[in-house]
Design an enzyme around this catalytic site. Sequence first.
Site, PDB file in Angstrom:
ATOM      1  N   ARG A 248      36.432  58.339  54.478  1.00 12.76           N
ATOM      2  CA  ARG A 248      35.473  57.564  53.670  1.00 12.76           C
ATOM      3  C   ARG A 248      34.623  58.508  52.833  1.00 12.76           C
ATOM      4  NH1 ARG A 248      30.948  56.338  55.949  1.00 12.76           N
ATOM      5  NH2 ARG A 248      31.857  55.703  57.926  1.00 12.76           N
TER       6      ARG A 248
ATOM      7  N   TYR B 277      32.324  41.134  31.581  1.00 11.27           N
ATOM      8  CA  TYR B 277      33.238  40.502  32.530  1.00 11.27           C
ATOM      9  C   TYR B 277      32.441  39.559  33.440  1.00 11.27           C
ATOM     10  CZ  TYR B 277      36.046  40.023  36.751  1.00 11.27           C
ATOM     11  OH  TYR B 277      36.700  39.507  37.835  1.00 11.27           O
TER      12      TYR B 277
ATOM     13  N   ASP C 255      30.777  50.420  30.518  1.00 14.34           N
ATOM     14  CA  ASP C 255      32.035  50.012  31.127  1.00 14.34           C
ATOM     15  C   ASP C 255      33.119  50.225  30.070  1.00 14.34           C
ATOM     16  OD1 ASP C 255      34.285  48.609  31.997  1.00 14.34           O
ATOM     17  OD2 ASP C 255      33.100  47.145  33.120  1.00 14.34           O
TER      18      ASP C 255
ATOM     19  N   LYS D 226      42.998  48.125  35.598  1.00  9.48           N
ATOM     20  CA  LYS D 226      43.506  47.751  34.261  1.00  9.48           C
ATOM     21  C   LYS D 226      44.326  48.889  33.641  1.00  9.48           C
ATOM     22  CE  LYS D 226      40.747  44.294  35.136  1.00  9.48           C
ATOM     23  NZ  LYS D 226      41.096  43.615  36.344  1.00  9.48           N
TER      24      LYS D 226
HETATM   25  O1  P1T Z   1      38.683  43.444  39.117  1.00 13.97           O
HETATM   26  P1  P1T Z   1      37.953  44.717  39.365  1.00 13.97           P
HETATM   27  O2  P1T Z   1      38.834  45.911  39.529  1.00 13.97           O
HETATM   28  O3  P1T Z   1      36.934  44.612  40.448  1.00 13.97           O
HETATM   29  O4  P1T Z   1      37.150  45.069  38.008  1.00 13.97           O
HETATM   30  C1  P1T Z   1      36.064  44.341  37.542  1.00 13.97           C
HETATM   31  C2  P1T Z   1      35.948  44.497  36.044  1.00 13.97           C
HETATM   32  C3  P1T Z   1      34.998  45.360  35.532  1.00 13.97           C
HETATM   33  N1  P1T Z   1      34.846  45.534  34.203  1.00 13.97           N
HETATM   34  C4  P1T Z   1      35.641  44.895  33.323  1.00 13.97           C
HETATM   35  C5  P1T Z   1      35.444  45.103  31.857  1.00 13.97           C
HETATM   36  C6  P1T Z   1      36.637  44.025  33.774  1.00 13.97           C
HETATM   37  O5  P1T Z   1      37.405  43.403  32.861  1.00 13.97           O
HETATM   38  C7  P1T Z   1      36.798  43.809  35.172  1.00 13.97           C
HETATM   39  C8  P1T Z   1      37.812  42.877  35.715  1.00 13.97           C
HETATM   40  N2  P1T Z   1      38.328  41.966  34.783  1.00 13.97           N
HETATM   41  C9  P1T Z   1      39.282  41.049  35.021  1.00 13.97           C
HETATM   42  C10 P1T Z   1      39.848  40.829  36.214  1.00 13.97           C
HETATM   43  C11 P1T Z   1      39.670  40.248  33.853  1.00 13.97           C
HETATM   44  O6  P1T Z   1      40.726  39.584  33.852  1.00 13.97           O
HETATM   45  O7  P1T Z   1      38.916  40.269  32.865  1.00 13.97           O
END
Ligand code: P1T
Length: 385
Positions: free
Chosen positions: A46, A98, A170, A195
């Site tokens: 961790r 998001y 972000d 992503k």
């Molecule tokens: O899904 P996660 O890995 O927890 O990420 C969150 C997140 C953070 N910032 C941005 C710009 C994002 O697009 C996302 C997650 N977005 C999607 C799942 C979506 O379909 O837009």
Amino acid sequence: MKIETLAIHAGQHPDPTSGAVMTPIVLSSTFAQDGPGHHKGYDYSRSGNPTRGTLEACAAALEGARHGLAFASGCAATTTILHTLSPGDHVICGDDVYGGTFRIIDKVMKPMGITATFVDMTDLALTEAAFRPETKMVWLETPSNPMLKVFDIERVCAIASRKGVPVVVDNTFATPMIQQPLGLGATAVVHSSTKYLNGHSDVVGGLVMSNDDELVQKVRFLQNAMGAVPSPFDCFLVLRGLKTLPVRMDRHAANAQIIAGWLHRNPDVARVYYPGNEDHPQRELIRRQMKTPGGMISFVIKGASGTVAERSQRFLADLKVFTCAESLGGVESLIELPAVMTHASVPAETRALLGIDDGLIRISVGLESVDDLIGDLDHAFSASR
Ligand code: P1T
């Protein structure tokens, strides 16, 4: 070294014991100590893990950062960095983010005494006016999810820096292949590595990168203390994905530019939101800030029969190559309705103000043949009329 080389080599060396060229997946949860408190750099997975450390080093190099920290998801990265704040602190956040980020700020941080103002940061005067004495963080996504608004990172950072407030960008939609916010004055960069960074829709992960030693120390402490860390296997997959990020991003953008142009000329389409469009309100900034307009497009179709939302639903049902699914940035093209999927946690009245109408369609343009993608869209437009 250039970013294409860093994506393949940064932080990576053949394994000294076996010569393995690819980073080993070290699954051990714990590490032998020579004596209590005397270890070889790792004590417990961790707190730190060799595979994770390699990913953190490689991702940091791509963003021009000295430090990288990996998390179990993008939301875990966001939550952890927001936990550096204290009750009474105030955050200024871009108005279009998001839905999960909005939910963390609104439903997790607010009850803990952190207040927030959501601002359209394309208006710098409005942004400056949102600062209060207790403002302790500025948060923005650019391009934003799902309206593809583009905010001027350098100017927002200049305002925040005059007030002594850190800025977190972000960079999920753009990736460091398109823009490197730390070089424009941002204090930290956050990614959903789920992503583009991973790029193959088989990992959920997050990253924080920064050159601010003080902030990194706090986030590193929370990474271990709160414990939202990724598995070594997931770290390996993201590391592998990073190697092809430069070529993937070029093709995502090339395909998206062609599709956005085609949608723009399509009589069934009411509006297209894409940073590569000549009619994008921030086109001058986009030329200055972004190497390519990226692979994300949002658009609204005309409601020939029924409401726009009904037609959008029918349109999605008729696609064969695009998959209706949340997420983005993978090799395959995805399509979704933000109002009922990724941004359902944003209140309807806020969505309406932002232009996220019930029929808005968002696509993540993949790496398939652009002819097949346009053929698929064309067929769905005809079938949904
Ligand atoms: O899904 P996660 O890995 O927890 O990420 C969150 C997140 C953070 N910032 C941005 C710009 C994002 O697009 C996302 C997650 N977005 C999607 C799942 C979506 O379909 O837009």
